[in-house]
Write a protein that holds these residues in place. Structure first.
Motif, PDB file in Angstrom:
ATOM      1  N   ARG A 111     -41.946  -8.946  23.139  1.00  0.00           N
ATOM      2  CA  ARG A 111     -41.743  -8.616  21.887  1.00  0.00           C
ATOM      3  C   ARG A 111     -40.854  -9.265  21.256  1.00  0.00           C
ATOM      4  O   ARG A 111     -40.438  -9.163  20.001  1.00  0.00           O
ATOM      5  N   HIS A 153     -45.855   3.975  19.610  1.00  0.00           N
ATOM      6  CA  HIS A 153     -46.541   2.687  19.720  1.00  0.00           C
ATOM      7  C   HIS A 153     -44.957   1.865  19.968  1.00  0.00           C
ATOM      8  O   HIS A 153     -43.901   1.838  19.328  1.00  0.00           O
ATOM      9  N   PRO A 154     -44.882   0.826  21.270  1.00  0.00           N
ATOM     10  CA  PRO A 154     -43.834   0.154  21.434  1.00  0.00           C
ATOM     11  C   PRO A 154     -43.315  -0.621  20.352  1.00  0.00           C
ATOM     12  O   PRO A 154     -41.994  -1.040  20.307  1.00  0.00           O
ATOM     13  N   ARG A 176     -51.962  -1.884  33.106  1.00  0.00           N
ATOM     14  CA  ARG A 176     -52.087  -3.207  32.610  1.00  0.00           C
ATOM     15  C   ARG A 176     -52.748  -4.029  33.597  1.00  0.00           C
ATOM     16  O   ARG A 176     -53.067  -3.549  34.621  1.00  0.00           O
ATOM     17  N   ASP A 190     -50.559  -1.400  23.205  1.00  0.00           N
ATOM     18  CA  ASP A 190     -49.557  -0.512  23.366  1.00  0.00           C
ATOM     19  C   ASP A 190     -49.539  -0.214  25.128  1.00  0.00           C
ATOM     20  O   ASP A 190     -48.353   0.645  25.186  1.00  0.00           O
ATOM     21  N   GLY A 191     -50.401  -0.652  25.888  1.00  0.00           N
ATOM     22  CA  GLY A 191     -50.349  -0.548  27.317  1.00  0.00           C
ATOM     23  C   GLY A 191     -51.003   1.021  27.477  1.00  0.00           C
ATOM     24  O   GLY A 191     -50.491   1.479  28.864  1.00  0.00           O
ATOM     25  N   THR A 200     -39.809   0.634  22.982  1.00  0.00           N
ATOM     26  CA  THR A 200     -39.951   0.657  24.454  1.00  0.00           C
ATOM     27  C   THR A 200     -41.378   0.938  24.945  1.00  0.00           C
ATOM     28  O   THR A 200     -41.945   1.782  24.201  1.00  0.00           O
ATOM     29  N   ALA A 201     -41.804   0.393  25.813  1.00  0.00           N
ATOM     30  CA  ALA A 201     -43.073   0.489  26.540  1.00  0.00           C
ATOM     31  C   ALA A 201     -43.452   1.845  26.971  1.00  0.00           C
ATOM     32  O   ALA A 201     -44.812   2.384  26.981  1.00  0.00           O
ATOM     33  N   ASP A 240     -41.540  -3.891  30.530  1.00  0.00           N
ATOM     34  CA  ASP A 240     -42.980  -4.466  29.832  1.00  0.00           C
ATOM     35  C   ASP A 240     -43.213  -5.619  30.071  1.00  0.00           C
ATOM     36  O   ASP A 240     -42.434  -6.502  29.572  1.00  0.00           O
TER      37      ASP A 240
END
Length: 156
Positions: free
Chosen positions: A7, A115-116, A67, A33-34, A121-122, A3
């Motif tokens: 964070r 959601h990460p 992304r 959230d990607g 985790t992404a 990711d």
């Protein structure tokens, strides 16, 4: 896949305890959230104002990571790319996807389990089938007048 958003060290559930306009830049960026939906080209009905998502992605979207491939320098390539900020979210709310954490936090709704910031985790946004990973076509490959052929329902 790693990711790209850092964070680490963020206060637990900071988005529930701070007004959106008081978030730090790191906190704001961590809300992403990607999913890649914000990088999809959209069509707006001139009469109704309704916004439709298309699978036609900005030329800078990396379809594997969902992304921006040139996030920090994106305006050199796409001058009209919108920089979403706490100060302008209200004016852009009409096109922000329903599942987007920026919208949810603005509307004081909880983040989804995928959601990460919740899952840690992404990958969970992709595992949940809510991202655009592997589902886009480049704007270089579709003429503007053909975007209507690529309208999709928003994954929810």
């Amino acid at each position: 896949m790693s990711d790209p958003i850092d964070r680490a060290g963020l206060p637990p559930r900071f988005w529930e305890n701070k007004p959106i306009h008081q978030l730090t830049r790191k906190e704001w960026e961590a809300l992403c959230d990607g999913c890649g939906k914000c990088c999809l080209n959209k069509l707006e009905d001139e009469d109704s104002g309704e916004v439709a998502l298309t699978r036609v992605a900005c030329r800078l979207l990396d379809d594997d990571t969902c992304r921006c491939a040139h996030y920090d320098t994106r305006h050199q390539f796409v001058p009209d790319c919108i920089v979403l900020k706490p100060s302008n979210i209200e004016e852009h709310l009409y096109w922000i996807p329903q599942t987007c954490a920026y919208r949810l936090v603005y509307e004081r709704k909880p983040l989804f389990d995928w959601h990460p910031l919740i899952s840690g985790t992404a990958e969970t946004v992709h595992d949940a089938g809510l991202s655009m990973r592997g589902q886009t076509v480049s704007e270089f490959d579709v003429a503007d007048e053909d975007w209507e052929d690529h309208i999709i329902e928003e994954p929810t």
